[in-house]
Design a protein around this motif. Structure first.
Motif: not given
Length: 255
Positions: A162-166, A193-201, A207-213
């Protein structure tokens, strides 16, 4: 149920609110600072006591909702025959010396002035005997449909997750907010963008939801970002460490 609380902080407030919302009755409040204890007792209809040894046997549960490093010290003064509970994610049940004892940790940050939907909070419970566990399971199952039995080591590891995630994620938000503030832009432009990431996971693994450069191995963009951070070595180090982790996992390489 009749309950009492040692402590007057955020968690104490939320547990009192949660339990009273289920029709339970607060009897007593203990706090080292009399003014805080009296204010809490008045708010929730209990009585302030100046000594933890004064918790009455009328209590069904006494909650020790103090800082983690003070749980053992406070609990040591509570009568041994009382069923005592603490709500810490990282503190062992052994911090409580009582004959009947338990832990109920809600996996949720609890801020004083932020209302919570307690039915959506997962709770990890632990007790030192079957009867004590059954009491906790019945009590928290009436509040949430996510109640799990977990021992102290399991709970401590979940707390670390939870420390890592929150907590760590919030530090990333703070960094992002600082960068935006330098350009006089508001944090809320990142909210979709933040909400979309939360919705995806919620529907796929992180791991599958990771995006970015970094996951795209876009080395030119990564180097440009590092150039932006050349005058802030601490942030450059954080960016480099996280980028290298993503590059290693997805591409077996690093910067």
């Amino acid at each position: 149920m009749k309950f009492s609380i040692a402590g007057t902080g955020n968690v104490a407030h939320h547990f009192a609110t949660m339990w009273q919302g289920q029709g339970h009755t607060l009897l007593q409040v203990y706090a080292r600072q009399p003014e805080a204890g009296q204010r809490f007792a008045h708010q929730f209809g209990g009585h302030y006591i100046s000594d933890a040894a004064l918790f009455t046997v009328e209590n069904d549960i006494v909650l020790v909702a103090v800082k983690d490093d003070a749980i053992a010290e406070v609990a040591a003064n509570i009568p041994l025959q009382l069923y005592t509970l603490h709500p810490s994610g990282s503190t062992s049940i052994s911090a409580l010396p009582q004959t009947s004892k338990g832990v109920a940790w809600g996996i949720q940050s609890m801020s004083l002035h932020k209302a919570l939907d307690y039915s959506k909070i997962p709770f990890l419970i632990e007790a030192n005997n079957k009867k004590a566990e059954d009491i906790l399971m019945q009590l928290f199952s009436s509040i949430s449909n996510q109640v799990h039995v977990a021992n102290s080591e399991q709970r401590a590891r979940v707390h670390m997750a939870a420390v890592f995630a929150n907590n760590f994620t919030n530090q990333m938000y703070d960094i992002a907010n600082g960068i935006l503030s330098e350009m006089q832009l508001p944090m809320h432009i990142l909210m979709p963008s933040i909400q979309e990431q939360v919705d995806k996971i919620k529907v796929m693994t992180p791991h599958a939801a990771q995006t970015g450069p970094a996951v795209r191995a876009d080395m030119a963009t990564l180097q440009r970002h590092l150039q932006f951070l050349k005058d802030t070595p601490e942030l450059k180090e954080i960016y480099t460490e996280l980028t290298n982790r993503i590059l290693r996992i997805y591409h077996g390489k690093k910067l």
